[in-house]
Design an enzyme around this catalytic site. Structure first.
Site, PDB file in Angstrom:
ATOM      1  N   THR A 296      60.965 -35.175 -35.754  1.00 14.12           N
ATOM      2  CA  THR A 296      61.701 -34.942 -36.995  1.00 14.12           C
ATOM      3  C   THR A 296      60.928 -35.382 -38.239  1.00 14.12           C
ATOM      4  OG1 THR A 296      63.752 -35.235 -35.791  1.00 14.12           O
ATOM      5  CG2 THR A 296      63.888 -35.499 -38.167  1.00 14.12           C
TER       6      THR A 296
ATOM      7  N   SER B  92      66.897 -29.841 -37.817  1.00 13.01           N
ATOM      8  CA  SER B  92      67.210 -28.742 -36.894  1.00 13.01           C
ATOM      9  C   SER B  92      66.130 -27.661 -36.975  1.00 13.01           C
ATOM     10  CB  SER B  92      68.569 -28.127 -37.253  1.00 13.01           C
ATOM     11  OG  SER B  92      69.591 -29.038 -36.960  1.00 13.01           O
TER      12      SER B  92
ATOM     13  N   GLN C 220      92.737 -45.687 -31.441  1.00 15.17           N
ATOM     14  CA  GLN C 220      94.158 -45.407 -31.673  1.00 15.17           C
ATOM     15  C   GLN C 220      95.051 -46.189 -30.707  1.00 15.17           C
ATOM     16  OE1 GLN C 220      94.842 -43.500 -34.253  1.00 15.17           O
ATOM     17  NE2 GLN C 220      97.066 -43.667 -34.077  1.00 15.17           N
TER      18      GLN C 220
ATOM     19  N   GLU D 299      68.817 -35.253 -30.947  1.00 18.70           N
ATOM     20  CA  GLU D 299      68.257 -34.418 -29.868  1.00 18.70           C
ATOM     21  C   GLU D 299      68.921 -33.034 -29.803  1.00 18.70           C
ATOM     22  OE1 GLU D 299      67.086 -36.336 -26.205  1.00 18.70           O
ATOM     23  OE2 GLU D 299      67.046 -38.269 -27.209  1.00 18.70           O
TER      24      GLU D 299
ATOM     25  N   THR E 163      71.528 -31.002 -32.775  1.00 18.09           N
ATOM     26  CA  THR E 163      72.925 -31.171 -33.188  1.00 18.09           C
ATOM     27  C   THR E 163      73.780 -30.293 -32.275  1.00 18.09           C
ATOM     28  OG1 THR E 163      72.862 -29.305 -34.707  1.00 18.09           O
ATOM     29  CG2 THR E 163      72.259 -31.468 -35.615  1.00 18.09           C
TER      30      THR E 163
END
Lengths: 261, 385
Positions: free
Chosen positions: B125, B131, B336, B363, B365
């Site tokens: 990256t 991406s 929750q 790795e 999206t």
């Protein structure tokens, strides 16, 4: 360097149940584990092997099921396991146990160092380590918290005492018990687990060790347990009332009345 | 559910679980709070031979089976995804060497990685290439017996803490992605420094850092595979590592479920444990079902890979997509179930929820993965044999 580590399999719970009629531990339904204090001895044995080379042999006296404990030691880096097991040993006290273990260590032969935990979790005596040293006629170093060096036939180590620590030197071979400050025992490894799975353990009987009958079992154990009981927890309390100042002065009066201040 | 694990797989699971219980759980909150790299735990993982799991046997490993590695990652993630990414990122960075490295390169690096002596990171990256990996700008120019590398990699897991870096750079920018090549660059190579260390929402004990290359000279033999094969290496590497991210999702979901069940059974409201209320029971039942479904998809995918499949992009993408979306949902529901205290740092579920988010992002999206999946679905006309 050949290292022998002595271990014991004990009930896993700290809330040990006692049979009040026989004054013995209730072992049914209680999972067995390696005495936690011994895990530091195993780790130290493996670390010393990694530092100085050699072999770690684990030695235990107990029923046939104690082979599980020996395999667990191999999972964390030990090389071999020896189980000393015989009906004749049942009821042995610390004197008889140290006699049996010393005979086994003599049979192993060619050892440089014997390591034990500082005490067991069930018996709590801490007598077997020194007992073995006495039988073998070699020095005993208790509560070792660090091994600085082993060379030229001598071990330099630090041991815990009430006031702090002591730096000692002892000739090897010797016996040492380790305190839990000495290391953090490692967890099992994949190679260790695979080795343990296929490991062949050695089992020695009383006859294999040339044990004298009158020195083991109940006959060879001068210690006699009169009574074992769980202490009753008794606590009395009294609540003080009034303002903070009144409570403090009442508390001071009470404490001086009880002669604690 | 019976997963038919073999003896080695059961051992791996047990070893990793032991590490989670004994070493990770007691310190995970503190590591998260201090954003501290879990060096001691990594040492324990190395000592337990878990780095050997994803290394081939001929290089001192244990066979490099995908399912074996996934089981280790799953169990570690049950405790903390911050710790498990430090482990999984080593696998990610090692894959290009395993898949495309020369025997000489494997001999040199794999045994050191197997023993855990040296950690690995993967550098793909860049700030302008997320991406859209093809938009990368990092260059590697051949100069005699060396390559000169210039550029900056971003968001690199294990950046700064790893010793070995597998990075992708353009050797022929005119060819675009077909001009990309993979290299090994070792820490302390002159011209290679570390830039910004990211302050993250979750997986905070792991390091995420910039790699800065300024006229960094690496020997020619550090080229992984052939010049121009870097993009294929990247795709194959990510195909191989995505089940690992799915395993993080499964482990994290499992961990959150266990916490939620334990808490619901002891929290009393209206005079009874909240676990006795149908509203809570149905949430927990859904969570358990989702975790199990993700685990099945993951194990099936890993077994497909281990059986020798050559193209498993779609399988890995599905496993990663489903397991990480599941982890996000299950950790959110776990908070929750806990109610107010679940939102505080006194309990582990808020951290789990923060950790879950990154799984849907890194790795590949989950949106990019859906693109991958649908192109395969169209190609096979949605048919299954």
């Amino acid at each position: 360097m050949n290292i022998v580590v002595c271990i014991k399999q004990v009930p896993s719970t700290t809330e040990v149940k006692i049979n009040s009629e026989t004054n013995t531990l209730v072992r049914e339904g209680v999972e067995s584990i390696i005495n936690p204090f011994d895990t530091y001895a195993i780790e130290e044995g493996v670390r010393l092997k990694e530092r100085f080379g050699g072999k770690v042999t684990i030695l235990t006296m107990g029923p046939p099921q104690a082979d599980i404990a020996l395999k667990e030691c191999i999972e964390v880096g030990a090389d071999e396991g020896i189980l000393v097991s015989d009906r004749a040993f049942a009821g042995s006290d610390t004197l008889a146990t140290s006699y049996v273990l010393s005979k086994a260590i003599e049979k192993i032969g060619d050892y440089d160092l014997v390591i034990s935990g500082k005490q067991t979790m069930d018996g709590d005596t801490g007598q077997v380590g020194p007992g073995i040293a006495q039988r073998l006629g070699i020095p005993f170093v208790a509560y070792v918290s660090r091994v600085d060096d082993i060379s030229d036939g001598k071990m330099k180590a630090e041991r815990m005492i009430d006031e702090g620590h002591e730096v000692v030197e002892a000739p090897v071979p010797c016996v040492m018990s380790v305190s839990k400050e000495i290391n953090v025992p490692r967890l099992p490894s994949l190679r260790g687990k695979m080795k343990a799975k296929s490991a062949q353990l050695t089992v020695w009987s009383a006859q294999d060790l040339g044990i004298e009958d009158n020195k083991v079992g109940l006959a060879g154990s001068p210690t006699f347990v009169m009574q074992i009981f769980s202490p009753k927890r008794e606590r009395q309390s009294e609540m003080l009332e009034g303002s903070s100042a009144e409570q403090v002065s009442a508390l001071c009066d009470k404490l001086s009345e009880m002669k604690v201040v | 559910m019976e997963y038919f694990l073999d003896e080695q797989q059961k051992m791996i699971k047990e070893i990793a679980r032991n590490i989670t219980e004994e070493r990770i759980k007691p310190v995970r909150a503190e590591l998260d709070e201090k954003e501290e790299f879990p060096r001691e735990i990594i040492k324990e993982i190395a000592q337990a031979d878990l780095f050997r799991v994803f290394i081939p046997e001929e290089y001192e490993g244990f066979g490099a089976k995908c399912l074996d590695a996934c089981l280790a990652i799953e169990e570690l993630s049950r405790g903390c995804c911050g710790v498990s990414i430090c482990y999984a990122a080593v696998m990610l960075g090692t894959l290009p060497i395993i898949l495309f490295g020369s025997d000489e390169m494997k001999q040199k690096y794999l045994p050191q990685i197997a023993s855990g002596e040296r950690l690995v990171a993967f550098g793909l990256t860049e700030s302008g290439a997320g991406s859209d990996a093809g938009a990368m700008k990092t260059l590697a120019k051949l100069d005699g017996d060396s390559y000169i590398i210039n550029g900056t990699k971003q968001f690199i897991s294990n950046g700064g803490d790893a010793e070995i870096y597998s990075i992708i750079a353009l050797t022929n920018p005119a060819k675009g992605v077909r001009g990309a090549s993979a290299f090994v660059v070792e820490k302390d190579t002159p011209g290679f420094t570390f830039g910004k260390k990211e302050k993250k929402m979750g997986i905070r004990c792991s390091s995420t850092c910039e790699l800065v290359y300024h006229n960094c000279k690496v020997p020619k033999e550090n080229l992984i595979g052939k010049e121009g094969a870097g993009f294929i290496a990247t795709l194959k590497t990510l195909d191989g590592s995505r089940p690992g991210v799915a395993a993080q999702g499964v482990g994290l979901g499992q961990g959150a479920l266990e916490e939620a069940v334990a808490y619901a059974r002891q929290r009393v409201q209206f005079g009874q444990a909240v676990s006795s209320f149908q509203a809570v029971q149905h949430m927990l039942a859904d969570m358990a079902t989702q975790v199990e479904a993700a685990r099945l998809l993951l194990y099936a995918c890993a077994r497909t890979i281990d059986a020798g499949a050559t193209n498993y992009t779609e399988d890995g993408a599905m496993a990663k997509l489903f397991a990480t979306d599941m982890a996000m949902k299950v950790t959110t529901d776990a908070v929750q179930v806990f109610g107010g205290v679940g939102y505080t740092r006194d309990y582990p579920v808020e951290k789990m929820m923060r950790d879950a988010k990154i799984l849907q992002i890194y790795e590949g999206t989950n949106q990019i993965l859906r693109n991958d999946i649908i192109s395969h679905v169209y190609k096979r006309k949605a048919m299954r044999p």
